[in-house]
Design an enzyme around this catalytic site. Structure first.
Site, PDB file in Angstrom:
ATOM      1  N   ASN A   1     -28.130 127.882  -3.786  1.00  9.10           N
ATOM      2  CA  ASN A   1     -27.440 128.292  -2.573  1.00  9.10           C
ATOM      3  C   ASN A   1     -25.967 127.877  -2.627  1.00  9.10           C
ATOM      4  O   ASN A   1     -25.508 127.274  -3.596  1.00  9.10           O
ATOM      5  CB  ASN A   1     -28.142 127.714  -1.342  1.00  9.10           C
TER       6      ASN A   1
ATOM      7  N   HIS B   1     -19.229 106.052 -14.038  1.00 10.54           N
ATOM      8  CA  HIS B   1     -18.431 104.963 -14.591  1.00 10.54           C
ATOM      9  C   HIS B   1     -19.227 103.666 -14.497  1.00 10.54           C
ATOM     10  O   HIS B   1     -20.078 103.519 -13.620  1.00 10.54           O
ATOM     11  CB  HIS B   1     -17.124 104.817 -13.807  1.00 10.54           C
TER      12      HIS B   1
END
Length: 192
Positions: free
Chosen positions: A93, A123
């Site tokens: 969607n 990270h």
């Protein structure tokens, strides 16, 4: 993004195995991100019924045509595109994001609600390492899964066949087949 902010990624297959990666390919990766951002920007302003232009841009973004009977409603966002694998009858969607550098696979018949996010890289938590390299792992979504609106799927997650991820859920752990996952995951795990 300057070179001192992120060290390069060498081999995306290392990320696919969940390893930390360094290396000289960061410029190539960031170049691909810029290229795909330009392509998705063009895709996201096309008239909704311009199927031929959408198909051509998806082929450039993914490096191959969409499989038969895949439906993706723009706006659509990805940072790499070449490591996105959509099986037949996938429905995505509006407003979904796929950060796919370590790989994302959506099995046959998967349905993805609006504004869902799939993230394969991140990270390190350690602030001293945070800007020096990326970590990550692939996401694998089995057949006939329903991902609700605004759900977030994090690196390394496998979602089993016929499972449902409720709207707004944050999924950081594997989801067994034929199960329902709900709610936010945010919990303080440690402090520094």
């Amino acid at each position: 993004m300057s070179d001192d902010l992120l060290m390069p990624i060498h081999d995306p297959q290392l990320l696919a195995r969940g390893e930390r990666v360094l290396g000289p390919e960061f410029r190539a990766m960031s170049g691909r991100v810029l290229q795909v951002t330009a392509l998705t920007s063009r895709l996201n302003v096309l008239p909704f019924d311009d199927e031929a232009a959408k198909a051509a841009l998806f082929a450039q973004i993914l490096g191959r045509p969409l499989p038969p009977r895949v439906t993706i409603y723009p706006p659509f966002y990805t940072d790499h595109g070449l490591r996105l694998d959509f099986a037949e009858r996938v429905f995505v969607n509006q407003g979904c994001t796929f950060l796919d550098y370590a790989g994302i696979r959506l099995g046959e018949g998967v349905m993805v609600g609006p504004k869902a996010t799939f993230i394969t890289v991140g990270h390190p938590v350690d602030p001293g390492e945070r800007r020096h390299f990326l970590t990550g792992a692939p996401i694998d979504v089995a057949e006939n899964v329903w991902i609700g609106a605004g759900a977030t799927i994090l690196p390394g997650v496998h979602i089993g066949r016929d499972a449902v991820v409720a709207a707004g859920a944050v999924v950081a752990d594997d989801v067994p087949a034929r199960s329902l996952v709900t709610g936010p995951k945010g919990t303080v795990r440690r402090r520094w």
